[in-house]
Design an enzyme around this catalytic site. Structure first.
Site, short mmCIF file in Angstrom:
data_model
loop_
_atom_site.label_atom_id
_atom_site.label_comp_id
_atom_site.label_asym_id
_atom_site.label_seq_id
_atom_site.Cartn_x
_atom_site.Cartn_y
_atom_site.Cartn_z
CG ASN A 12 -11.49 2.44 -27.79
OD1 ASN A 12 -12.74 2.51 -27.88
ND2 ASN A 12 -10.88 1.50 -27.54
CG ASP A 113 -5.55 -3.47 -30.99
OD1 ASP A 113 -6.08 -4.48 -31.13
OD2 ASP A 113 -5.52 -2.60 -30.15
#
Length: 263
Positions: A12, A113
């Protein structure tokens, strides 16, 4: 012949890019600010600039793998990689082999991730393993043998600090730096003490709670840009590996690419 592999993780806040040579050595790692609405060409220009900066040759890239938690960026970055290398990148998601036994109600809800960090940690460190990833969010995962037992997710250091400054009019925006003392004698030092020692205590406390509910960890490893400033104040012994996520993506690419060649 072993591949030259481009690895990309889109978070992000930051997009991390790494290039692994034919021996599996990381040639460079770079962090770019994640733009929420880039075009394919903007992504391509960013990648070209990185290769130029680190004197690397795009023509040598044999394959690429992308992990992303920002869907609006994924397709554009994927297109950019294909334009530059002539090959569509491997995208982390359903159907990708990881070698992990994942205990999850819905596998597709576990961030790619987190999966990549787990694969790299399993490859490098003895288990049980606690993995701490300190990025936009802080995640703490527990692995035993080749099983991903589960994780905890809480606000990242900078996210919590920004929220504090935005919600409290009298509190300024500050950088994360260690204070001179745990006792702050002004507003800035008091905030720094809270964020540094508070997060360090949270990490220590969560490690203790995880071990209470499982076996003691043989390894505690951390990654993420926010980790170094916090870990130095933790009481547990924690190994820092800045490249853990990209190393995991490389291993996953190799596992899946070699499987396809054999089939």
């Amino acid at each position: 012949m072993a591949a030259v592999v481009l690895t990309i993780d889109i978070d992000n806040s930051t997009t991390n890019v790494g290039l692994f040579d034919r021996n599996g050595k990381l040639c460079f790692r770079s962090g770019l600010t994640t733009s929420r609405n880039p075009t394919r060409d903007q992504c391509a220009i960013s990648l070209m600039n990185l290769f130029s900066l680190y004197h690397a040759d795009l023509r040598e890239v044999s394959g690429a793998v992308i992990s992303s938690v920002v869907p609006s960026v994924t397709a554009h970055m994927s297109g950019a990689v294909e334009v530059l290398t002539g090959k569509a990148p491997m995208l982390m998601g359903p159907g990708i082999k990881t070698g992990l036994n994942i205990k999850s109600d819905l596998h597709n809800q576990l961030g790619s991730d987190i999966v990549a960090c787990s694969v790299a940690a399993m490859d490098q460190y003895p288990t049980p393993i606690i993995i701490i990833d300190m990025g936009t969010a802080v995640t703490m995962s527990y692995l035993h043998d080749r099983t991903y037992e589960g994780c905890m997710i809480f606000p990242g250091v900078l996210v919590a600090l920004d929220a504090l400054s935005e919600r409290a009019a009298a509190l300024p925006h500050i950088s994360v730096e260690p204070p001179a003392s745990i006792f702050g004698h002004n507003t800035v030092d008091a905030m720094r003490s809270g964020v540094v020692y508070g997060n360090a205590s949270m990490i220590d406390g969560m490690i203790a709670r995880i071990e209470e509910n499982g076996q003691p960890a043989a390894t505690v490893v951390a990654t993420g840009d926010s980790a170094p400033e916090i870990l130095r104040f933790c009481k547990h012994a924690i190994t820092y590996n800045a490249d853990l996520l990209l190393q995991g993506l490389y291993l996953i690419y190799r596992k899946n690419a070699e499987g396809r060649r054999r089939s």
